[in-house]
Scaffold this motif. Sequence first.
Motif, PDB file in Angstrom:
ATOM      1  N   VAL A  80       1.213  -1.368  -0.028  1.00  0.00           N
ATOM      2  CA  VAL A  80       0.044  -0.274  -0.038  1.00  0.00           C
ATOM      3  C   VAL A  80       0.735   1.718   0.333  1.00  0.00           C
ATOM      4  N   SER A  81       2.153   1.105   0.559  1.00  0.00           N
ATOM      5  CA  SER A  81       2.793   2.622   0.829  1.00  0.00           C
ATOM      6  C   SER A  81       3.674   2.540  -0.547  1.00  0.00           C
ATOM      7  N   GLY A  82       3.721   1.698  -1.394  1.00  0.00           N
ATOM      8  CA  GLY A  82       4.557   1.615  -2.609  1.00  0.00           C
ATOM      9  C   GLY A  82       5.956   1.579  -2.204  1.00  0.00           C
ATOM     10  N   ARG A  83       6.416   1.572  -1.246  1.00  0.00           N
ATOM     11  CA  ARG A  83       7.444   1.121  -0.950  1.00  0.00           C
ATOM     12  C   ARG A  83       8.744  -0.147  -1.956  1.00  0.00           C
ATOM     13  N   TRP A  84       7.381  -1.320  -2.175  1.00  0.00           N
ATOM     14  CA  TRP A  84       8.352  -2.050  -3.412  1.00  0.00           C
ATOM     15  C   TRP A  84       9.401  -1.151  -4.236  1.00  0.00           C
ATOM     16  N   TYR A  85       7.961  -0.238  -4.849  1.00  0.00           N
ATOM     17  CA  TYR A  85       8.973   0.877  -5.967  1.00  0.00           C
ATOM     18  C   TYR A  85       9.708   1.239  -6.017  1.00  0.00           C
ATOM     19  N   VAL A  86       9.757   2.303  -4.177  1.00  0.00           N
ATOM     20  CA  VAL A  86      10.733   2.758  -3.861  1.00  0.00           C
ATOM     21  C   VAL A  86      12.123   2.081  -4.416  1.00  0.00           C
ATOM     22  N   HIS A  87      12.506   0.708  -3.379  1.00  0.00           N
ATOM     23  CA  HIS A  87      13.189   0.084  -3.408  1.00  0.00           C
ATOM     24  C   HIS A  87      13.937  -0.048  -4.753  1.00  0.00           C
ATOM     25  N   GLY A  88      13.274   0.080  -5.822  1.00  0.00           N
ATOM     26  CA  GLY A  88      13.864  -0.593  -7.209  1.00  0.00           C
ATOM     27  C   GLY A  88      12.527  -1.799  -7.794  1.00  0.00           C
ATOM     28  N   PHE A  89      11.859  -2.463  -7.143  1.00  0.00           N
ATOM     29  CA  PHE A  89      11.269  -3.492  -7.573  1.00  0.00           C
ATOM     30  C   PHE A  89      10.507  -2.811  -8.815  1.00  0.00           C
ATOM     31  N   ARG A  90       9.411  -4.127  -9.905  1.00  0.00           N
ATOM     32  CA  ARG A  90       8.759  -3.644 -10.594  1.00  0.00           C
ATOM     33  C   ARG A  90       7.757  -3.716 -10.164  1.00  0.00           C
ATOM     34  N   SER A  91       7.190  -4.856  -9.552  1.00  0.00           N
ATOM     35  CA  SER A  91       6.517  -5.291  -8.775  1.00  0.00           C
ATOM     36  C   SER A  91       6.164  -5.793  -7.597  1.00  0.00           C
ATOM     37  N   PRO A  92       5.073  -5.698  -6.472  1.00  0.00           N
ATOM     38  CA  PRO A  92       5.332  -6.354  -5.266  1.00  0.00           C
ATOM     39  C   PRO A  92       5.206  -7.472  -5.401  1.00  0.00           C
ATOM     40  N   GLN A  93       5.805  -8.616  -6.427  1.00  0.00           N
ATOM     41  CA  GLN A  93       5.164  -9.582  -6.138  1.00  0.00           C
ATOM     42  C   GLN A  93       7.364 -10.065  -6.387  1.00  0.00           C
ATOM     43  N   ALA A  94       7.361  -9.228  -7.632  1.00  0.00           N
ATOM     44  CA  ALA A  94       9.065  -9.056  -7.464  1.00  0.00           C
ATOM     45  C   ALA A  94       9.903  -8.784  -6.082  1.00  0.00           C
ATOM     46  N   TRP A  95       9.351  -7.711  -5.183  1.00  0.00           N
ATOM     47  CA  TRP A  95      10.120  -7.838  -4.114  1.00  0.00           C
ATOM     48  C   TRP A  95       9.614  -8.216  -2.931  1.00  0.00           C
ATOM     49  N   LEU A  96       8.820  -9.061  -2.920  1.00  0.00           N
ATOM     50  CA  LEU A  96       8.217  -9.826  -2.053  1.00  0.00           C
ATOM     51  C   LEU A  96       9.490 -11.534  -2.241  1.00  0.00           C
ATOM     52  N   ALA A  97       9.430 -11.946  -4.071  1.00  0.00           N
ATOM     53  CA  ALA A  97      10.492 -12.979  -4.079  1.00  0.00           C
ATOM     54  C   ALA A  97      11.289 -12.987  -3.477  1.00  0.00           C
ATOM     55  N   SER A  98      12.016 -11.189  -4.074  1.00  0.00           N
ATOM     56  CA  SER A  98      13.698 -11.642  -3.734  1.00  0.00           C
ATOM     57  C   SER A  98      13.659 -11.274  -2.498  1.00  0.00           C
ATOM     58  N   THR A  99      12.706 -10.449  -1.272  1.00  0.00           N
ATOM     59  CA  THR A  99      13.252 -10.407   0.132  1.00  0.00           C
ATOM     60  C   THR A  99      13.008 -11.801   0.853  1.00  0.00           C
ATOM     61  N   THR A 100      12.053 -12.774   0.215  1.00  0.00           N
ATOM     62  CA  THR A 100      11.408 -13.700   0.864  1.00  0.00           C
ATOM     63  C   THR A 100      12.107 -14.861   0.510  1.00  0.00           C
ATOM     64  N   ALA A 101      13.157 -15.473  -1.167  1.00  0.00           N
ATOM     65  CA  ALA A 101      13.263 -16.070  -2.035  1.00  0.00           C
ATOM     66  C   ALA A 101      12.447 -17.184  -1.978  1.00  0.00           C
ATOM     67  N   GLU A 102      11.410 -16.762  -1.893  1.00  0.00           N
ATOM     68  CA  GLU A 102       9.598 -17.354  -1.750  1.00  0.00           C
ATOM     69  C   GLU A 102       9.583 -17.989  -3.947  1.00  0.00           C
ATOM     70  N   ALA A 103       9.062 -19.225  -4.101  1.00  0.00           N
ATOM     71  CA  ALA A 103       9.094 -19.043  -5.917  1.00  0.00           C
ATOM     72  C   ALA A 103       7.401 -18.090  -6.168  1.00  0.00           C
ATOM     73  N   PRO A 104       7.907 -17.464  -7.301  1.00  0.00           N
ATOM     74  CA  PRO A 104       6.163 -16.656  -7.913  1.00  0.00           C
ATOM     75  C   PRO A 104       5.217 -16.868  -7.461  1.00  0.00           C
ATOM     76  N   GLY A 105       4.632 -18.093  -7.892  1.00  0.00           N
ATOM     77  CA  GLY A 105       3.452 -18.683  -7.441  1.00  0.00           C
ATOM     78  C   GLY A 105       2.978 -18.284  -5.751  1.00  0.00           C
ATOM     79  N   ALA A 106       4.357 -19.104  -4.514  1.00  0.00           N
ATOM     80  CA  ALA A 106       3.758 -18.606  -3.599  1.00  0.00           C
ATOM     81  C   ALA A 106       3.798 -16.886  -3.456  1.00  0.00           C
ATOM     82  N   CYS A 107       4.611 -16.030  -3.182  1.00  0.00           N
ATOM     83  CA  CYS A 107       4.067 -14.814  -3.210  1.00  0.00           C
ATOM     84  C   CYS A 107       3.315 -13.576  -3.736  1.00  0.00           C
TER      85      CYS A 107
END
Length: 195
Positions: free
Chosen positions: A12-39
Amino acid sequence: AAKLERVHEVVVSGRWYVHGFRSPQAWLASTTAEAPGACSLTLQLAERIQHMPLVKDRFTRGVLSESALRLLADTWRADLAEVFARDEAMLVGWALNLMHRDFKMVLNTWRLHADPDGSANSAQEQFESRKLHLSELLDGMGRLDGLLDLIDALDVLGLLFAHLALPQSYALVLDGQNAGDLALGARGRNQDLRV
């Protein structure tokens, strides 16, 4: 529950974008090392739980199981929000008192009563969501991807097999575990093709 809150807050805050990620899913995958589907599932749960205050409370307190949360989140839709809010206490009661299999069956029955035209709408939405895309890659190859119902997918595979002139030793068979999975058998080996 705390993880879902943190995920929702970052999205909601958009911090994923501020940190240079193209989508919330990309941010979460990078942060948690989870598969895209799980994200994607985590993002869906984080968003939908915000619309279900009683579900959120019971899950946060550890009373509601994650499998029940997933079923309830899959059931919640914006067009059913008012009916869901009206029946949320009853739905949570079922989740807490029924076996998973029974809860799933009762929830499907509730969905049919809450939205009697939903199955017709879902079929139409599914039909309209079909797509097929071919991308040209830099090495002269192409990538084909899409979303099709099983019958259309079989038609496309038939056309591809005919065009590629695959040898007769290749045969299409339905996988017994999941009718949506197709297996391409060649000389005793099976490779799954997800359709």
